[in-house]
Design a protein around this motif. Structure first.
Motif, PDB file in Angstrom:
ATOM      1  N   GLN A 189       0.948  -0.824  -0.175  1.00 45.21           N
ATOM      2  CA  GLN A 189       0.275   0.343  -0.272  1.00 45.21           C
ATOM      3  C   GLN A 189       0.892   1.090   0.082  1.00 45.21           C
ATOM      4  OE1 GLN A 189      -2.470  -0.668   3.375  1.00 45.21           O
ATOM      5  NE2 GLN A 189      -3.890  -1.991   2.316  1.00 45.21           N
ATOM      6  N   ILE A 190       1.229   1.798  -1.526  1.00 39.54           N
ATOM      7  CA  ILE A 190       2.081   2.735  -1.227  1.00 39.54           C
ATOM      8  C   ILE A 190       1.606   3.988  -1.675  1.00 39.54           C
ATOM      9  CG2 ILE A 190       4.364   4.079  -2.924  1.00 39.54           C
ATOM     10  CD1 ILE A 190       4.403   0.786  -3.372  1.00 39.54           C
ATOM     11  N   GLU A 191       1.642   5.419  -0.798  1.00 42.00           N
ATOM     12  CA  GLU A 191       1.215   6.283  -1.100  1.00 42.00           C
ATOM     13  C   GLU A 191       0.897   6.986  -2.838  1.00 42.00           C
ATOM     14  OE1 GLU A 191       0.516  10.881   0.663  1.00 42.00           O
ATOM     15  OE2 GLU A 191      -0.196   8.966   2.306  1.00 42.00           O
ATOM     16  N   SER A 192       2.181   6.959  -2.358  1.00 43.10           N
ATOM     17  CA  SER A 192       3.121   7.794  -4.146  1.00 43.10           C
ATOM     18  C   SER A 192       3.772   7.326  -4.438  1.00 43.10           C
ATOM     19  CB  SER A 192       3.062   9.499  -4.141  1.00 43.10           C
ATOM     20  OG  SER A 192       1.619  10.109  -3.184  1.00 43.10           O
ATOM     21  N   GLY A 193       3.801   7.473  -5.834  1.00 50.24           N
ATOM     22  CA  GLY A 193       5.383   7.095  -5.976  1.00 50.24           C
ATOM     23  C   GLY A 193       6.103   7.724  -7.257  1.00 50.24           C
ATOM     24  N   TYR A 194       7.195   7.510  -7.455  1.00 48.02           N
ATOM     25  CA  TYR A 194       7.930   8.922  -8.675  1.00 48.02           C
ATOM     26  C   TYR A 194       9.145   8.031  -9.080  1.00 48.02           C
ATOM     27  CZ  TYR A 194       6.272  12.528  -5.575  1.00 48.02           C
ATOM     28  OH  TYR A 194       4.846  13.403  -4.743  1.00 48.02           O
ATOM     29  N   SER A 195       8.807   7.674 -10.890  1.00 47.02           N
ATOM     30  CA  SER A 195       9.770   7.803 -11.713  1.00 47.02           C
ATOM     31  C   SER A 195       9.972   8.170 -12.669  1.00 47.02           C
ATOM     32  CB  SER A 195       9.438   6.118 -11.915  1.00 47.02           C
ATOM     33  OG  SER A 195      10.955   5.177 -12.497  1.00 47.02           O
ATOM     34  N   PRO A 202       5.975  -1.618 -12.619  1.00 38.18           N
ATOM     35  CA  PRO A 202       5.434  -2.960 -11.489  1.00 38.18           C
ATOM     36  C   PRO A 202       4.922  -2.451 -10.838  1.00 38.18           C
ATOM     37  CG  PRO A 202       6.399  -3.842 -13.099  1.00 38.18           C
ATOM     38  CD  PRO A 202       6.517  -2.394 -13.839  1.00 38.18           C
ATOM     39  N   LEU A 203       5.647  -1.316  -9.661  1.00 40.87           N
ATOM     40  CA  LEU A 203       5.973  -1.007  -8.455  1.00 40.87           C
ATOM     41  C   LEU A 203       4.374   0.064  -8.072  1.00 40.87           C
ATOM     42  CD1 LEU A 203       6.375  -1.483  -5.770  1.00 40.87           C
ATOM     43  CD2 LEU A 203       8.679  -0.148  -5.940  1.00 40.87           C
ATOM     44  N   LEU A 204       4.632   0.759  -9.197  1.00 40.03           N
ATOM     45  CA  LEU A 204       3.493   1.862  -9.558  1.00 40.03           C
ATOM     46  C   LEU A 204       2.499   1.470  -9.593  1.00 40.03           C
ATOM     47  CD1 LEU A 204       4.946   4.632 -12.087  1.00 40.03           C
ATOM     48  CD2 LEU A 204       5.458   4.628  -9.741  1.00 40.03           C
ATOM     49  N   PHE A 205       2.013   0.190  -9.947  1.00 39.34           N
ATOM     50  CA  PHE A 205       0.473  -0.388 -10.532  1.00 39.34           C
ATOM     51  C   PHE A 205       0.404  -0.718  -7.947  1.00 39.34           C
ATOM     52  CE2 PHE A 205      -1.929  -4.033  -9.186  1.00 39.34           C
ATOM     53  CZ  PHE A 205      -2.934  -3.655 -10.179  1.00 39.34           C
ATOM     54  N   PHE A 206       0.481  -0.212  -7.655  1.00 41.57           N
ATOM     55  CA  PHE A 206       0.641  -0.303  -5.722  1.00 41.57           C
ATOM     56  C   PHE A 206       0.851   0.669  -5.757  1.00 41.57           C
ATOM     57  CE2 PHE A 206       2.790  -4.815  -6.830  1.00 41.57           C
ATOM     58  CZ  PHE A 206       1.565  -5.918  -6.096  1.00 41.57           C
ATOM     59  N   CYS A 207       1.015   2.279  -5.991  1.00 40.47           N
ATOM     60  CA  CYS A 207       1.187   2.970  -5.692  1.00 40.47           C
ATOM     61  C   CYS A 207      -0.391   3.817  -6.020  1.00 40.47           C
ATOM     62  CB  CYS A 207       1.871   4.259  -6.571  1.00 40.47           C
ATOM     63  SG  CYS A 207       3.465   3.537  -6.270  1.00 40.47           S
ATOM     64  N   GLN A 208      -1.139   4.421  -5.071  1.00 38.21           N
ATOM     65  CA  GLN A 208      -2.718   5.489  -5.191  1.00 38.21           C
ATOM     66  C   GLN A 208      -2.212   6.514  -5.969  1.00 38.21           C
ATOM     67  OE1 GLN A 208      -4.052   6.161  -1.529  1.00 38.21           O
ATOM     68  NE2 GLN A 208      -2.689   4.226  -0.302  1.00 38.21           N
ATOM     69  N   ASN A 209      -0.684   7.483  -5.983  1.00 38.30           N
ATOM     70  CA  ASN A 209      -0.765   8.592  -6.726  1.00 38.30           C
ATOM     71  C   ASN A 209       0.356   8.212  -7.531  1.00 38.30           C
ATOM     72  OD1 ASN A 209      -2.652  10.313  -4.930  1.00 38.30           O
ATOM     73  ND2 ASN A 209      -1.491   9.452  -3.521  1.00 38.30           N
ATOM     74  N   ARG A 210       0.574   8.469  -8.773  1.00 39.66           N
ATOM     75  CA  ARG A 210       1.576   8.042  -9.766  1.00 39.66           C
ATOM     76  C   ARG A 210       2.300   8.908 -10.154  1.00 39.66           C
ATOM     77  NH1 ARG A 210      -1.937   3.790  -9.839  1.00 39.66           N
ATOM     78  NH2 ARG A 210      -3.415   4.762 -11.391  1.00 39.66           N
ATOM     79  N   PHE A 211       3.276   9.236 -10.684  1.00 42.07           N
ATOM     80  CA  PHE A 211       3.987  10.709 -10.899  1.00 42.07           C
ATOM     81  C   PHE A 211       5.300  10.526 -11.700  1.00 42.07           C
ATOM     82  CE2 PHE A 211       1.858  11.423  -6.944  1.00 42.07           C
ATOM     83  CZ  PHE A 211       1.383  13.002  -7.374  1.00 42.07           C
ATOM     84  N   ARG A 212       5.457  10.871 -12.347  1.00 44.51           N
ATOM     85  CA  ARG A 212       5.878  10.481 -14.333  1.00 44.51           C
ATOM     86  C   ARG A 212       6.702  11.808 -14.611  1.00 44.51           C
ATOM     87  NH1 ARG A 212       7.397   5.703 -15.231  1.00 44.51           N
ATOM     88  NH2 ARG A 212       5.455   5.144 -16.774  1.00 44.51           N
ATOM     89  N   VAL A 213       7.873  11.374 -14.086  1.00 48.89           N
ATOM     90  CA  VAL A 213       9.830  12.543 -14.357  1.00 48.89           C
ATOM     91  C   VAL A 213       9.675  12.662 -15.018  1.00 48.89           C
ATOM     92  CG1 VAL A 213      11.278  13.327 -12.981  1.00 48.89           C
ATOM     93  CG2 VAL A 213      10.386  12.144 -11.636  1.00 48.89           C
ATOM     94  N   THR A 214       9.988  13.802 -16.653  1.00 48.17           N
ATOM     95  CA  THR A 214      10.405  13.536 -17.781  1.00 48.17           C
ATOM     96  C   THR A 214      11.827  14.296 -17.598  1.00 48.17           C
ATOM     97  OG1 THR A 214      10.175  16.419 -17.590  1.00 48.17           O
ATOM     98  CG2 THR A 214       7.967  15.266 -17.892  1.00 48.17           C
ATOM     99  N   ARG A 215      12.407  14.045 -18.523  1.00 49.18           N
ATOM    100  CA  ARG A 215      13.614  14.249 -19.220  1.00 49.18           C
ATOM    101  C   ARG A 215      14.720  15.835 -18.807  1.00 49.18           C
ATOM    102  NH1 ARG A 215      14.570  11.556 -24.921  1.00 49.18           N
ATOM    103  NH2 ARG A 215      13.883   9.439 -24.303  1.00 49.18           N
TER     104      ARG A 215
END
Length: 223
Positions: A189-195, A202-215
């Protein structure tokens, strides 16, 4: 809940009231990739090892093509081929020189780092830094970072074997999920993920809030 410091592995079960935050490292907290940079840097300093690496490249390519880009053994084979024949004492000195070289070229993503620091202000929040780069390199590169002693690190692991170095664990893709489950248990149960990478889906799937970091280091909401 205690911290997993560099060089330690603690298997923990998380209090449900605690917030779990995930950050990738390469391409997320900074622009460059530590491990790939290390591979190219080592190769430049071990040019004779090219004679060992080149015949293995078709095997490496086939392994990645058939078993997927996150497979451990092809990259382990590359690492072994460029470290074979070099004493561990020499490789440790190479690591030190590489880190000095790399840190001079490191481009931090300040917005992402500030987001990480903001999470660390809260006592009920645990920040996990989970990366495919080897732990020994990450620890050296970030040894002076103010946040590093306060985050929990899961990273790939190198070991001495067969006259060189190999990867005994490559922390990418589904392996990140497995490694985190080993430490905090199920269900994740992950609140937020950044990648920055689809390999972390696969790990972001378990994050309630998912964030993509741009180049360029910008943070984009994936939801």
């Amino acid at each position: 809940m205690g911290f997993t410091r560099v060089g330690e592995v603690k298997y923990l079960r998380v209090n449900p009231s605690r917030r779990i935050i995930f950050f990738d490292l390469d391409g997320t907290l900074h622009q460059q990739d530590i491990f790939s940079s290390f591979i190219y840097w080592l190769l430049w300093h071990h040019l004779l090892n090219l004679f060992l690496l080149l015949p293995l490249l078709p095997v490496v390519g086939a392994g990645l093509l058939i078993q997927g880009r996150t497979t451990r053994w092809p990259i382990s084979l590359v690492l072994w081929s460029i470290t074979f024949g070099h004493r561990e004492s020499i490789l440790l000195k190479r690591e030190e020189k590489f880190v000095r070289w790399f840190c001079r070229r490191l481009t931090p993503f300040q917005k992402v780092r500030q987001r990480l620091l903001d999470y660390l202000r809260y006592e009920n929040t645990d920040v996990w830094l989970i990366t495919g780069s080897p732990q020994s390199l990450v620890a050296r590169v970030y040894s002076n970072a103010v946040f590093f002693p306060r985050v929990m690190l899961i990273a790939s692991q190198m070991a001495r074997a067969y006259g060189g170095r190999v990867l005994v664990m490559r922390c990418v893709g589904n392996e990140k999920v497995s490694q985190l489950i080993q430490r905090i248990g199920k269900p994740l149960q992950i609140e937020s993920g950044y990648s920055d990478s689809n390999q972390d889906n696969p790990l972001l799937f378990f994050c309630q809030n998912r964030f993509r970091v741009t180049r360029l280091g910008e943070i984009k909401d994936m939801d």
